[in-house]
Design an enzyme around this catalytic site. Structure first.
Site, PDB file in Angstrom:
ATOM      1  N   ASP A 195      -3.872   2.394  -5.761  1.00 11.53           N
ATOM      2  CA  ASP A 195      -2.411   2.162  -4.680  1.00 11.53           C
ATOM      3  C   ASP A 195      -2.540   0.983  -3.523  1.00 11.53           C
ATOM      4  O   ASP A 195      -1.245   1.314  -3.029  1.00 11.53           O
ATOM      5  CB  ASP A 195      -2.366   3.652  -3.233  1.00 11.53           C
ATOM      6  CG  ASP A 195      -3.715   3.669  -2.137  1.00 11.53           C
ATOM      7  OD1 ASP A 195      -4.057   2.695  -2.043  1.00 11.53           O
ATOM      8  OD2 ASP A 195      -2.446   3.815  -1.095  1.00 11.53           O
ATOM      9  N   GLU A 196      -3.340   0.498  -3.645  1.00 10.34           N
ATOM     10  CA  GLU A 196      -2.670  -1.185  -3.399  1.00 10.34           C
ATOM     11  C   GLU A 196      -3.072  -2.729  -4.058  1.00 10.34           C
ATOM     12  O   GLU A 196      -3.843  -2.356  -4.970  1.00 10.34           O
ATOM     13  CB  GLU A 196      -3.403  -1.119  -1.951  1.00 10.34           C
ATOM     14  CG  GLU A 196      -5.471  -1.321  -2.226  1.00 10.34           C
ATOM     15  CD  GLU A 196      -5.626  -0.647  -0.813  1.00 10.34           C
ATOM     16  OE1 GLU A 196      -5.484   0.399  -0.345  1.00 10.34           O
ATOM     17  OE2 GLU A 196      -5.911  -1.919  -0.384  1.00 10.34           O
ATOM     18  N   ASP A 253       0.347  -1.417   0.014  1.00 10.90           N
ATOM     19  CA  ASP A 253      -0.260   0.012  -0.303  1.00 10.90           C
ATOM     20  C   ASP A 253       0.781   0.939  -0.315  1.00 10.90           C
ATOM     21  O   ASP A 253       1.524   1.581   0.794  1.00 10.90           O
ATOM     22  CB  ASP A 253      -0.714   0.010   1.146  1.00 10.90           C
ATOM     23  CG  ASP A 253      -2.063   1.089   1.377  1.00 10.90           C
ATOM     24  OD1 ASP A 253      -3.151   0.663   1.257  1.00 10.90           O
ATOM     25  OD2 ASP A 253      -1.282   2.484   1.188  1.00 10.90           O
TER      26      ASP A 253
HETATM   27  N1  DCP Z   1      -8.492   8.330  -1.463  1.00 11.01           N
HETATM   28  C1  DCP Z   1      -9.975   9.115  -1.417  1.00 11.01           C
HETATM   29  N2  DCP Z   1     -10.990   9.754  -0.384  1.00 11.01           N
HETATM   30  C2  DCP Z   1     -10.424   9.076   1.125  1.00 11.01           C
HETATM   31  C3  DCP Z   1      -9.864   8.095   1.441  1.00 11.01           C
HETATM   32  C4  DCP Z   1      -9.093   7.708   0.073  1.00 11.01           C
HETATM   33  O1  DCP Z   1     -10.194   9.852  -2.109  1.00 11.01           O
HETATM   34  N3  DCP Z   1     -11.854   9.041   1.840  1.00 11.01           N
HETATM   35  C5  DCP Z   1      -7.518   8.174  -2.209  1.00 11.01           C
HETATM   36  C6  DCP Z   1      -6.633   9.087  -1.707  1.00 11.01           C
HETATM   37  C7  DCP Z   1      -5.903   8.110  -1.528  1.00 11.01           C
HETATM   38  C8  DCP Z   1      -5.259   7.231  -1.737  1.00 11.01           C
HETATM   39  O2  DCP Z   1      -6.849   6.811  -2.005  1.00 11.01           O
HETATM   40  O3  DCP Z   1      -4.142   8.708  -1.615  1.00 11.01           O
HETATM   41  C9  DCP Z   1      -5.242   5.671  -1.307  1.00 11.01           C
HETATM   42  O4  DCP Z   1      -6.297   5.570  -0.132  1.00 11.01           O
HETATM   43  P1  DCP Z   1      -5.386   4.543   1.450  1.00 11.01           P
HETATM   44  O5  DCP Z   1      -6.405   4.997   3.129  1.00 11.01           O
HETATM   45  O6  DCP Z   1      -4.230   3.917   0.922  1.00 11.01           O
HETATM   46  O7  DCP Z   1      -5.052   6.423   2.407  1.00 11.01           O
HETATM   47  P2  DCP Z   1      -3.595   7.297   1.777  1.00 11.01           P
HETATM   48  O8  DCP Z   1      -2.898   6.332   0.638  1.00 11.01           O
HETATM   49  O9  DCP Z   1      -3.893   8.877   1.362  1.00 11.01           O
HETATM   50  O10 DCP Z   1      -2.419   7.023   2.837  1.00 11.01           O
HETATM   51  P3  DCP Z   1      -1.886   5.590   3.804  1.00 11.01           P
HETATM   52  O11 DCP Z   1      -0.547   6.267   4.275  1.00 11.01           O
HETATM   53  O12 DCP Z   1      -2.406   6.212   5.728  1.00 11.01           O
HETATM   54  O13 DCP Z   1      -1.919   4.702   3.279  1.00 11.01           O
HETATM   55 CA    CA Z   2      -2.007   3.714   1.320  1.00  7.54          CA
HETATM   56 CA    CA Z   3      -4.808   1.783   0.155  1.00  3.71          CA
END
Ligand code: DCP
Ligand code: CA
Ligand code: CA
Length: 363
Positions: free
Chosen positions: A109-110, A9
């Site tokens: 992203d995963e 991720d």
């Molecule tokens: N995303 C979004 N709205 C949300 C959650 C996520 O648009 N409510 C988008 C933005 C994030 C991407 O999806 O960058 C991936 O979500 P993740 O839950 O994996 O969160 P992040 O990658 O941002 O943070 P982490 O470092 O916790 O993985």
């Molecule tokens: Ca992420």
């Molecule tokens: Ca994710």
């Protein structure tokens, strides 16, 4: 043989891509926002970098609230650029895919991956592959990610989240129970706030408590299927395999014309960007196509298509444009009604991967 399952991720993904595109952002709280357009600050934060999270701003927070929390702070508020993140995502996935036996992408992203064969069931070796993946992603894209390894999907996913950001967590099969037991049930995939509440009423807060809950109680509340999954997941005994998504067999984009028209040149002009976009997505996959179609939706909402199939796969933009222009011309000559929407579709896709597996069969 015990399975070796991984989950990768990317950390604070959208915001991290923005940092890579503009390294001066790294020093600041970064908010990637989806503006709804109603008022200047209507919308929500899609994600935020870790500096911003320390100040109480994360995914889902309204932009106005985020700005209030960051008052007096030099923060970067950026409009979401989805195409950029998609491009990076595509490249990262192809990179990871090359290091693993099987890859199942589950989000932008995963992805889950399987290393059972290549590691011979050895978690030490699998851990080295996990570290290599992190290094590759860092070297080629400048991004950190978090990787988890375990004996099932549930374990791998929890492990990748365990030491975020830039984490690598290897859960040896024999440590599975001690790893999972103390964690709250909300860490389990499929346990949302509502299920957590129901479980709490049963006196179940941790995954260990869940594993010891009477099956009958769980079945009454959640039904047999979900109860069985909860019990299996709570000991990392979930069995779902890593199953790669099928390659798409076509790519398309349709746009709505600014005004209805019967002039194919006007339609073509407005479709150019969509053609370029389909070409770009094709390129990201290293794919080519044999059939290209023009789709038109007429003023009375009838749908007409006209296609051209090539003898050998094609991938160049000039041919795509030229063919689309001709197909739109043909359509406008035959349908006799104004176009309302127009689209481009490529199908009969051939990717390098497909060709390789085909040639294996053909010997
Ligand atoms: N995303 C979004 N709205 C949300 C959650 C996520 O648009 N409510 C988008 C933005 C994030 C991407 O999806 O960058 C991936 O979500 P993740 O839950 O994996 O969160 P992040 O990658 O941002 O943070 P982490 O470092 O916790 O993985
Ligand atoms: Ca992420
Ligand atoms: Ca994710």
């Amino acid at each position: 043989m015990v399975r070796v399952v991984g989950h990768v991720d990317l950390d604070y993904f959208y915001a991290q891509v923005e940092e890579v595109l503009d390294p001066s952002l790294k020093a600041k709280p970064v908010l990637v926002c989806v503006f709804s357009g109603r008022t200047a600050d209507s919308g929500v934060v899609a994600t935020a970098n870790y500096r911003a999270r320390e100040l109480g701003v994360r995914s889902g927070v309204p932009i106005a609230t985020a700005k209030r929390r960051l008052q007096g702070v030099d923060a970067a508020v950026i409009k979401m650029r989805h195409e950029k993140y998609e491009e990076v995502s595509e490249r990262v996935m192809r990179l990871v895919e090359e290091s693993v036996d099987l890859l199942e992408q589950t989000g932008i992203d995963e992805a889950f991956f399987d290393l059972t064969d290549s590691s011979g069931g050895d978690f030490g070796r699998a851990g080295e592959t996990g570290a290599k993946i992190k290094e590759l992603v860092s070297k080629s894209e400048g991004l950190t990610c978090s990787v988890g390894l375990g004996k099932s999907k549930v374990v791998a996913k929890i492990a990748s989240d365990f030491r975020k950001p830039d984490g690598l967590t290897v859960v040896q099969p024999e440590s599975t129970i001690s790893f999972l037991s103390p964690l709250p049930v909300t860490k389990l995939y499929g346990v949302g706030p509502k299920a957590a509440e129901t479980l709490e009423a049963l006196g179940v807060r941790t995954i260990g408590e869940l594993s010891r809950a009477p099956a009958q109680d769980l079945e009454e509340r959640f039904g047999r299927k979900l109860a069985a999954y909860f019990l299996a997941a709570s000991t990392g005994s979930d069995t779902e395999p890593v199953s790669p998504r099928e390659e798409p067999t076509q790519l398309s984009r349709i746009i709505t014309l600014k005004q209805n028209t019967i002039d194919p040149e006007v339609a073509f002009e407005q479709l150019t960007e969509a053609i370029d976009d389909v070409h770009r997505r094709l390129g990201l996959r290293g794919a080519s196509f044999r059939t290209i179609s023009a789709i038109v939706i007429l003023s009375d909402l009838a749908v007409k298509t006209r296609s051209k199939t090539f003898e050998t796969p094609v991938s160049d933009l000039a041919t795509m444009r030229e063919t689309m222009r001709r197909l739109l011309g043909d359509l406008s000559g035959t349908v006799g009604k104004e176009f309302r929407r127009v689209g481009v579709r490529v199908s009969d896709l051939a990717s390098p991967g497909n060709q390789a597996s085909l040639s294996q069969y053909l010997g």
